[in-house]
Design a protein around this motif. Structure first.
Motif, PDB file in Angstrom:
ATOM      1  N   ALA A  15       0.832  -1.210   0.000  1.00 44.27           N
ATOM      2  CA  ALA A  15       0.000   0.000   0.000  1.00 44.27           C
ATOM      3  C   ALA A  15       0.863   1.255   0.000  1.00 44.27           C
ATOM      4  CB  ALA A  15      -0.928  -0.014   1.225  1.00 44.27           C
ATOM      5  N   LEU A  16       1.956   1.244   0.741  1.00 43.88           N
ATOM      6  CA  LEU A  16       2.846   2.410   0.758  1.00 43.88           C
ATOM      7  C   LEU A  16       3.549   2.598  -0.591  1.00 43.88           C
ATOM      8  CD1 LEU A  16       4.419   2.119   4.300  1.00 43.88           C
ATOM      9  CD2 LEU A  16       2.754   3.809   3.524  1.00 43.88           C
ATOM     10  N   ASP A  17       3.935   1.488  -1.216  1.00 42.87           N
ATOM     11  CA  ASP A  17       4.583   1.585  -2.523  1.00 42.87           C
ATOM     12  C   ASP A  17       3.636   2.132  -3.593  1.00 42.87           C
ATOM     13  OD1 ASP A  17       6.977   0.711  -1.554  1.00 42.87           O
ATOM     14  OD2 ASP A  17       6.710  -1.382  -2.206  1.00 42.87           O
ATOM     15  N   GLU A  18       2.353   1.808  -3.487  1.00 40.66           N
ATOM     16  CA  GLU A  18       1.387   2.308  -4.460  1.00 40.66           C
ATOM     17  C   GLU A  18       1.240   3.828  -4.373  1.00 40.66           C
ATOM     18  OE1 GLU A  18      -2.325   0.341  -3.846  1.00 40.66           O
ATOM     19  OE2 GLU A  18      -1.715  -1.448  -4.935  1.00 40.66           O
ATOM     20  N   LYS A  19       1.297   4.372  -3.175  1.00 41.71           N
ATOM     21  CA  LYS A  19       1.088   5.808  -2.973  1.00 41.71           C
ATOM     22  C   LYS A  19       2.399   6.598  -2.970  1.00 41.71           C
ATOM     23  CE  LYS A  19      -3.289   5.252  -2.442  1.00 41.71           C
ATOM     24  NZ  LYS A  19      -4.238   5.724  -3.421  1.00 41.71           N
ATOM     25  N   LEU A  20       3.507   5.975  -3.278  1.00 42.83           N
ATOM     26  CA  LEU A  20       4.805   6.641  -3.237  1.00 42.83           C
ATOM     27  C   LEU A  20       4.892   7.801  -4.232  1.00 42.83           C
ATOM     28  CD1 LEU A  20       7.622   6.588  -1.990  1.00 42.83           C
ATOM     29  CD2 LEU A  20       8.312   5.054  -3.825  1.00 42.83           C
ATOM     30  N   ASP A  21       4.341   7.628  -5.416  1.00 42.85           N
ATOM     31  CA  ASP A  21       4.409   8.681  -6.440  1.00 42.85           C
ATOM     32  C   ASP A  21       3.524   9.877  -6.103  1.00 42.85           C
ATOM     33  OD1 ASP A  21       6.182   7.167  -7.894  1.00 42.85           O
ATOM     34  OD2 ASP A  21       4.586   6.181  -9.057  1.00 42.85           O
ATOM     35  N   ASP A  22       2.524   9.693  -5.234  1.00 36.07           N
ATOM     36  CA  ASP A  22       1.601  10.773  -4.885  1.00 36.07           C
ATOM     37  C   ASP A  22       2.109  11.639  -3.728  1.00 36.07           C
ATOM     38  OD1 ASP A  22      -0.013   9.705  -6.843  1.00 36.07           O
ATOM     39  OD2 ASP A  22      -1.270   8.578  -5.437  1.00 36.07           O
ATOM     40  N   LEU A  23       3.234  11.299  -3.131  1.00 34.27           N
ATOM     41  CA  LEU A  23       3.730  12.066  -1.991  1.00 34.27           C
ATOM     42  C   LEU A  23       4.309  13.409  -2.446  1.00 34.27           C
ATOM     43  CD1 LEU A  23       5.543   9.318   0.103  1.00 34.27           C
ATOM     44  CD2 LEU A  23       3.351  10.370   0.579  1.00 34.27           C
ATOM     45  N   ARG A  24       4.186  14.413  -1.570  1.00 32.96           N
ATOM     46  CA  ARG A  24       4.755  15.726  -1.850  1.00 32.96           C
ATOM     47  C   ARG A  24       6.278  15.661  -1.684  1.00 32.96           C
ATOM     48  NH1 ARG A  24       0.630  18.465   2.103  1.00 32.96           N
ATOM     49  NH2 ARG A  24       2.251  17.702   3.444  1.00 32.96           N
ATOM     50  N   PRO A  25       6.995  16.539  -2.355  1.00 33.76           N
ATOM     51  CA  PRO A  25       8.465  16.534  -2.232  1.00 33.76           C
ATOM     52  C   PRO A  25       8.945  16.795  -0.810  1.00 33.76           C
ATOM     53  CG  PRO A  25       7.783  17.847  -4.120  1.00 33.76           C
ATOM     54  CD  PRO A  25       6.545  17.444  -3.396  1.00 33.76           C
ATOM     55  N   SER A  26       8.241  17.611  -0.052  1.00 30.02           N
ATOM     56  CA  SER A  26       8.667  17.869   1.329  1.00 30.02           C
ATOM     57  C   SER A  26       8.564  16.603   2.171  1.00 30.02           C
ATOM     58  CB  SER A  26       7.836  18.998   1.937  1.00 30.02           C
ATOM     59  OG  SER A  26       6.472  18.620   2.007  1.00 30.02           O
ATOM     60  N   THR A  27       7.548  15.820   1.930  1.00 29.01           N
ATOM     61  CA  THR A  27       7.384  14.567   2.674  1.00 29.01           C
ATOM     62  C   THR A  27       8.487  13.587   2.308  1.00 29.01           C
ATOM     63  OG1 THR A  27       4.994  14.922   2.642  1.00 29.01           O
ATOM     64  CG2 THR A  27       5.748  12.721   3.215  1.00 29.01           C
ATOM     65  N   THR A  28       8.812  13.473   1.051  1.00 27.71           N
ATOM     66  CA  THR A  28       9.880  12.557   0.645  1.00 27.71           C
ATOM     67  C   THR A  28      11.227  12.990   1.194  1.00 27.71           C
ATOM     68  OG1 THR A  28      10.118  13.726  -1.456  1.00 27.71           O
ATOM     69  CG2 THR A  28       8.707  11.783  -1.444  1.00 27.71           C
ATOM     70  N   GLN A  29      11.449  14.321   1.308  1.00 27.98           N
ATOM     71  CA  GLN A  29      12.698  14.812   1.882  1.00 27.98           C
ATOM     72  C   GLN A  29      12.778  14.483   3.374  1.00 27.98           C
ATOM     73  OE1 GLN A  29      12.800  18.952   0.949  1.00 27.98           O
ATOM     74  NE2 GLN A  29      13.374  18.611  -1.208  1.00 27.98           N
ATOM     75  N   ARG A  30      11.665  14.637   4.084  1.00 25.83           N
ATOM     76  CA  ARG A  30      11.664  14.290   5.512  1.00 25.83           C
ATOM     77  C   ARG A  30      11.890  12.792   5.712  1.00 25.83           C
ATOM     78  NH1 ARG A  30       6.362  16.430   8.169  1.00 25.83           N
ATOM     79  NH2 ARG A  30       5.658  15.141   6.457  1.00 25.83           N
ATOM     80  N   LEU A  31      11.271  11.978   4.838  1.00 25.49           N
ATOM     81  CA  LEU A  31      11.477  10.525   4.942  1.00 25.49           C
ATOM     82  C   LEU A  31      12.930  10.161   4.650  1.00 25.49           C
ATOM     83  CD1 LEU A  31       8.228   9.145   3.273  1.00 25.49           C
ATOM     84  CD2 LEU A  31       8.881   8.986   5.667  1.00 25.49           C
ATOM     85  N   ALA A  32      13.542  10.816   3.677  1.00 29.59           N
ATOM     86  CA  ALA A  32      14.944  10.553   3.364  1.00 29.59           C
ATOM     87  C   ALA A  32      15.846  10.954   4.524  1.00 29.59           C
ATOM     88  CB  ALA A  32      15.332  11.303   2.088  1.00 29.59           C
ATOM     89  N   ALA A  33      15.551  12.092   5.165  1.00 28.06           N
ATOM     90  CA  ALA A  33      16.347  12.522   6.319  1.00 28.06           C
ATOM     91  C   ALA A  33      16.186  11.554   7.481  1.00 28.06           C
ATOM     92  CB  ALA A  33      15.936  13.934   6.731  1.00 28.06           C
TER      93      ALA A  33
END
Length: 137
Positions: A15-33
């Motif tokens: 389920a998380l992989d399906e919604k990965l492309d819909d995430l905002r860039p700020s969220t992906t940056q926080r997850l990467a950090a």
């Protein structure tokens, strides 16, 4: 983890992989950090000892040609064989004890019969023979 936990984890990951492309860039940056912080805090990798069946892996011949390659492998074999040997010794001892008891009962009966002064007709009586066989067991 049991099977239900693994299935749940796979469903969450899917389920998380399906919604990965819909995430905002700020969220992906926080997850990467957060991932970087987790990797820094991760303990150094310690190799885990994994039990391996002799039939699996490199092959049957190579696994048995080096029996002391894996630590404590011979202890587990002795740990299985020792109780089996103790069980066999116990069963042999019980059998011998029962045989000795049976021999002692028969010897006591023979002594009793031979020491009594019975007429010969008593030994020919079928009831007396039945008594002897019944009390001999």
């Amino acid at each position: 983890m049991n099977t239900d936990d693994l299935n749940f984890a796979y469903k969450v990951r899917h389920a998380l992989d399906e919604k990965l492309d819909d995430l905002r860039p700020s969220t992906t940056q926080r997850l990467a950090a957060a991932r970087q912080i987790a990797l820094v805090r991760k303990k150094p990798h310690a190799p885990a000892l994994v039990a391996q069946n002799a039939w699996a892996g490199d092959g049957f011949g190579r696994a048995l040609s080096k029996p002391f390659l894996r630590p404590f492998s011979w202890i587990s074999r002795v740990g299985v064989a020792l109780p089996l040997l103790a069980l066999a010794a116990g069963l042999v001892g019980i059998y011998q004890f029962e045989q000795q008891q049976h021999i002692a009962v028969l010897a006591e009966l023979d002594v009793a019969v031979l020491s009594d002064e019975l007429p010969l007709s008593a030994y020919l009586d079928h009831g007396f023979n039945a008594y002897l066989t019944q009390s001999g067991q």
